[in-house]
Design an enzyme around this catalytic site. Sequence first.
Site, PDB file in Angstrom:
ATOM      1  N   HIS A 150       0.870  -1.184   0.000  1.00 10.81           N
ATOM      2  CA  HIS A 150       0.000   0.000   0.000  1.00 10.81           C
ATOM      3  C   HIS A 150       0.900   1.224   0.000  1.00 10.81           C
ATOM      4  O   HIS A 150       1.740   1.395   0.879  1.00 10.81           O
ATOM      5  CB  HIS A 150      -0.917   0.022   1.222  1.00 10.81           C
ATOM      6  N   CYS A 151       0.697   2.090  -0.990  1.00  9.27           N
ATOM      7  CA  CYS A 151       1.544   3.279  -1.131  1.00  9.27           C
ATOM      8  C   CYS A 151       0.739   4.530  -0.786  1.00  9.27           C
ATOM      9  O   CYS A 151      -0.221   4.863  -1.496  1.00  9.27           O
ATOM     10  CB  CYS A 151       2.077   3.381  -2.562  1.00  9.27           C
ATOM     11  N   PRO A 152       1.108   5.243   0.273  1.00  9.25           N
ATOM     12  CA  PRO A 152       0.365   6.460   0.631  1.00  9.25           C
ATOM     13  C   PRO A 152       0.509   7.566  -0.406  1.00  9.25           C
ATOM     14  O   PRO A 152      -0.376   8.418  -0.528  1.00  9.25           O
ATOM     15  CB  PRO A 152       0.982   6.869   1.975  1.00  9.25           C
ATOM     16  N   ASN A 155      -2.154   6.935  -2.570  1.00 11.05           N
ATOM     17  CA  ASN A 155      -3.375   6.705  -1.798  1.00 11.05           C
ATOM     18  C   ASN A 155      -4.118   5.461  -2.284  1.00 11.05           C
ATOM     19  O   ASN A 155      -5.340   5.480  -2.482  1.00 11.05           O
ATOM     20  CB  ASN A 155      -4.298   7.932  -1.879  1.00 11.05           C
ATOM     21  N   ASN A 156      -3.391   4.381  -2.468  1.00 12.91           N
ATOM     22  CA  ASN A 156      -4.012   3.148  -2.944  1.00 12.91           C
ATOM     23  C   ASN A 156      -3.045   1.991  -2.778  1.00 12.91           C
ATOM     24  O   ASN A 156      -1.845   2.190  -2.590  1.00 12.91           O
ATOM     25  CB  ASN A 156      -4.390   3.277  -4.423  1.00 12.91           C
TER      26      ASN A 156
END
Length: 299
Positions: A150-152, A155-156
Amino acid sequence: MQSSGQRLRDVEQHQPLLSGGEEEVTAGRVWFIQDSCGMVCAFMTWSLVMYAEFVVNFVMLLPSKNFWYTLINGVAFNFLAVLALTSHLRTMLTDPGAVPKGNATKEYMESLQLKPGEVIYKCPKCCSIKPERAHHCSICKRCIRKMDHHCPWVNNCVGENNQRFFVLFTMYIASISLHALCLSGFHFFTCVKVQWNECSDFSPPVAVMLLIFLCLEALLFLTFTAVMFGTQIHSICNDETEIERLKNEKPTWERRVRWDGMKAVFGGPPSLLWFNPFAGLRLRMLMVRARRSGAEFSV
């Protein structure tokens, strides 16, 4: 007794039943994760790219008296920036491969008519039937097929359906960062020779501060995205997600050879379409579907 790999493959044998109408509806919806940290990081990403656009265009290129230098570098930088931001949007707004939520009901599982010895896995957190290589994301609150991480910043989750756009995002951000560093170095060298006279519409102290911040930003982004790009390509070529690598999971699936993995992620044989974040984008159809079925948000 069946091995773990055989039991996991049993799940895949029932995929037509597990990914029915609900997943087709989800694919037509607008996907967006309502996570405060992710939304702030995504906004920061766009803000920093816009800052780079401002400095490159208005501090370095437009004040230049060399028409062709301004034109060539301006077109190249802005074109790459558009591709980077488009890739970011596609990564952020594409369903990464979410498993239908709440389909692991007792009645539904009984309707699968499993043979003796066949096993399917249920995620207790989202009450979903869990396919092979799917992992639960605590932020998206969904099980994601082939979840890498999950990559902030986007945002996904990066998963089966949007990994291609994430790779393009890292590649184009690394490209504009390198380009910005080269332009900044050349601008510093040129302006020092003429003692900053007629070098910029801004005063020398302001121009220097803007350029220094741009260099720091570009260096940081270049390092981060270049490493991520290399990691993603390595994962694709080895058919192993970052989660699987960190957990040191023994493969229960038949790994794709390198080019097969690349073709599976980017779609089809090598071509210029691999580098096109607009490929497959049907905005009009997406808007019609969004009006019909509503947007899918994860809170």
